[in-house]
Design a protein around this motif. Sequence first.
Motif, PDB file in Angstrom:
ATOM      1  N   SER A 114       0.831  -1.220   0.000  1.00  0.00           N
ATOM      2  CA  SER A 114       0.000   0.000   0.000  1.00  0.00           C
ATOM      3  C   SER A 114       0.856   1.257   0.000  1.00  0.00           C
ATOM      4  N   ALA A 115       1.871   1.263   0.862  1.00  0.00           N
ATOM      5  CA  ALA A 115       2.767   2.415   0.936  1.00  0.00           C
ATOM      6  C   ALA A 115       3.524   2.571  -0.380  1.00  0.00           C
ATOM      7  N   LEU A 137       2.431   1.720  -3.316  1.00  0.00           N
ATOM      8  CA  LEU A 137       1.495   2.263  -4.303  1.00  0.00           C
ATOM      9  C   LEU A 137       1.396   3.780  -4.177  1.00  0.00           C
ATOM     10  N   ALA A 138       1.512   4.291  -2.935  1.00  0.00           N
ATOM     11  CA  ALA A 138       1.401   5.733  -2.700  1.00  0.00           C
ATOM     12  C   ALA A 138       2.541   6.520  -3.347  1.00  0.00           C
ATOM     13  N   VAL A 139       3.636   5.834  -3.641  1.00  0.00           N
ATOM     14  CA  VAL A 139       4.757   6.494  -4.318  1.00  0.00           C
ATOM     15  C   VAL A 139       4.449   6.646  -5.824  1.00  0.00           C
ATOM     16  N   LYS A 140       3.410   5.977  -6.296  1.00  0.00           N
ATOM     17  CA  LYS A 140       3.037   5.926  -7.716  1.00  0.00           C
ATOM     18  C   LYS A 140       4.217   5.489  -8.593  1.00  0.00           C
ATOM     19  N   SER A 164       3.257   8.314   6.093  1.00  0.00           N
ATOM     20  CA  SER A 164       2.624   8.783   4.866  1.00  0.00           C
ATOM     21  C   SER A 164       3.693   9.128   3.849  1.00  0.00           C
ATOM     22  N   VAL A 165       3.295   9.044   2.598  1.00  0.00           N
ATOM     23  CA  VAL A 165       4.188   9.363   1.489  1.00  0.00           C
ATOM     24  C   VAL A 165       3.730  10.707   0.935  1.00  0.00           C
ATOM     25  N   GLU A 166       4.607  11.703   1.002  1.00  0.00           N
ATOM     26  CA  GLU A 166       4.245  13.048   0.524  1.00  0.00           C
ATOM     27  C   GLU A 166       4.668  13.218  -0.932  1.00  0.00           C
ATOM     28  N   SER A 169       7.868  11.197  -3.887  1.00  0.00           N
ATOM     29  CA  SER A 169       8.649   9.966  -4.028  1.00  0.00           C
ATOM     30  C   SER A 169       9.785   9.857  -3.013  1.00  0.00           C
ATOM     31  N   TRP A 202      -1.183   1.978   7.344  1.00  0.00           N
ATOM     32  CA  TRP A 202      -1.540   1.581   5.982  1.00  0.00           C
ATOM     33  C   TRP A 202      -2.486   0.387   5.979  1.00  0.00           C
TER      34      TRP A 202
END
Lengths: 248, 314
Positions: B24-25, B27-30, B118-120, B122, B155
């Motif tokens: 999940s984390a 994925l947050a980095v895209k 949280s991922v702000e 990359s 997450w």
Amino acid sequence: MKILVGYKRVVDYNVRIQVKPDGSGVVTDGVKLSANPFDDIALEEALRLREKGVASEVIVVGIGPADLTAHLRNGLAMGANRAIHVVTGDAVQPLTAARVFLKLIEKEQPGLVLMGKQAIDDDANQTGQMLAALWDRPQATFAGKVAISDGKATVTREVDAGLEVIETELPAVITVDLRLNEPRFIKLPDIMKAKSKPIDTIEFGSLGIEAHEQLKTTYYAAPPKRSKGVMVKDAAELVAALKQKGLL
Amino acid sequence: MSKILVIAEHLGGRLNTSTARAVSAALAVKPDAIDVLVLSDAPDTVAAEAAKIDGVSRVLTVAKAENAHPLAAVLAPQIARAAAGYSHVFAPSTTFGKDLAPRVAALLGVAQVSDVMSVEASHTFKRPIYAGNAIVTVEADAAHTVVATIRTASWPAAASGAGSAPVEALGIDAALPTHTRFVELKQGGSERPDLQSASKVVSGGRGVGSKENFDIVYKFADKIGAAVGASRAAVDAGYCPNEMQVGQTGKIIAPELYMAIGISGAIQHLTGIKDAGTIVAINKDGEAPIFEVADFGLVGDLFKIIPELEAALG
Ligand SMILES: Cc1cc2nc3c(=O)[nH]c(=O)nc-3n(C[C@H](O)[C@H](O)[C@H](O)COP(=O)(O)OP(=O)(O)OC[C@H]3O[C@@H](n4cnc5c(N)ncnc54)[C@H](O)[C@@H]3O)c2cc1C
Ligand SMILES: Cc1cc2nc3c(=O)[nH]c(=O)nc-3n(C[C@H](O)[C@H](O)[C@H](O)COP(=O)(O)OP(=O)(O)OC[C@H]3O[C@@H](n4cnc5c(N)ncnc54)[C@H](O)[C@@H]3O)c2cc1C
């Protein structure tokens, strides 16, 4: 065998941490500083190993500013034979701290390094593992029980699944958990005795470590506050409230 | 261009849900790709589970007899090799990941970001310090691989089932040390839900008073299908085993319902439950700090209240 002990000074665990309004850090001026509680446990374990005759010398190590001396004296009063103070006014990240310990290891050739599993300020939980990697030696983290014999360490580790026992050759790095032991109290005569124990001072700059810190902390925020909820009068009201929220 | 390697955590041939949380984390980095790395003596069933997680591009396996147990000194050199070409290496912030990731980071000569909440962006993350009393924003140097541990309570587990990522065996010849040996793992062997992923948790503290008394906590938890946790004071006093400790130095959890029974609410305990959905406190001391954070508070003797709760449940 010598034992090197990580002895970090941190904001005392009883202090209510305040984040500065401008987000530049946490308030550390005038707050009580103490040894990282895990490091007291690491030191206690080292002292017990010396008392059992397993170790001959216990050395506490602190990395930090010039006024760290009083803190290191506490470690000496607890019973360490001597202290090493690596002096730096700059923030030291775990990888750098590990590189400092490696330099000291090259000089001191310890049979064991004991550290806290984490420091309660940055809660990084990294330094011991990084040191073990750089030193290419075993690591035993989250130690709840340590036994040393025949040049080996048998360590019971407090892991999520339960208790894991591993065996390592020495030298090794062991990081300690809370239940390993209960640190002794410092007695007044020991404080007097500690005054004559040696503290080696080493300038960080003289160690030849590249101090390029890769992480930048750009902002400090207070955590979102949980608001105070409601008081219920009895068990029936509580069950009703939880059922209404679909939780029971 | 981000490419993320997620280190799978598993035990007894089962994938731990912490892995899907780390995904999940990721994925947050895209990122352009998320690969899951399974190190094991027999990785097949674990790899098959990992392949089903949504968003996973590939599952890479390293099958070696030496990987039968998760010894950081043995796994880290293999991961450091496998990390080539990845911008990020993520591991869950469980005792498995906390033990392992810094060893990987040091072998790569890079810093580690611990407990990502949280991922702000990359290379920008939020993480807690001072037992969660401050949240810092940390920027990692984009010139280096980012090694990070993922705070699992922050997450949700990435959905599983739809994915069918290819599984590929990876040949890694890294020199593996023999200086560290696994002896045994002593598990509680509980039939109750897993503390770290349960939706309901009932915890007991020093107020419960003894190991025998803890049975009433277990009984109540079983009645509502909850996992059981404890404060440090309860573990230290020997009421229950260490793996049940919740808090700064125990497990950080985020159940939908958390019930603290006979727990005062020390800051180190609260750190472990900050992300719980609803917190219930039962304590005989109306001034106990736990009530400051509880959504529902009930003042009274737990030995009287728990039977009443059971009765009210029917
Ligand atoms: C003057 C000064 C100011 C600082 N300001 C900041 C700041 O504003 N923001 C910030 O993020 N960081 C700051 N730091 C760095 C920070 O305090 C930590 O030293 C560093 O990040 C290591 O993280 P940790 O202690 O959580 O590591 P962990 O890996 O959790 O530590 C584990 C163990 O390693 C050993 N250890 C680690 N560091 C030391 C040390 N310095 N001395 C002795 N043993 C040690 C201890 O045994 C400890 O229990 C500062 C440091 C100094 C000296
Ligand atoms: C470095 C460090 C790390 C720590 N890490 C953790 C951690 O991870 N997790 C953790 O939990 N703690 C941790 N602690 C310890 C923490 O500070 C507290 O000591 C601990 O949480 C207290 O546990 P407790 O609430 O069960 O006990 P107490 O504080 O003794 O509270 C017991 C409560 O029970 C209530 N009570 C008693 N009898 C009854 C009854 N019959 N009915 C109802 N209520 C009753 C009392 O009113 C009281 O509020 C840590 C401490 C340090 C220094």
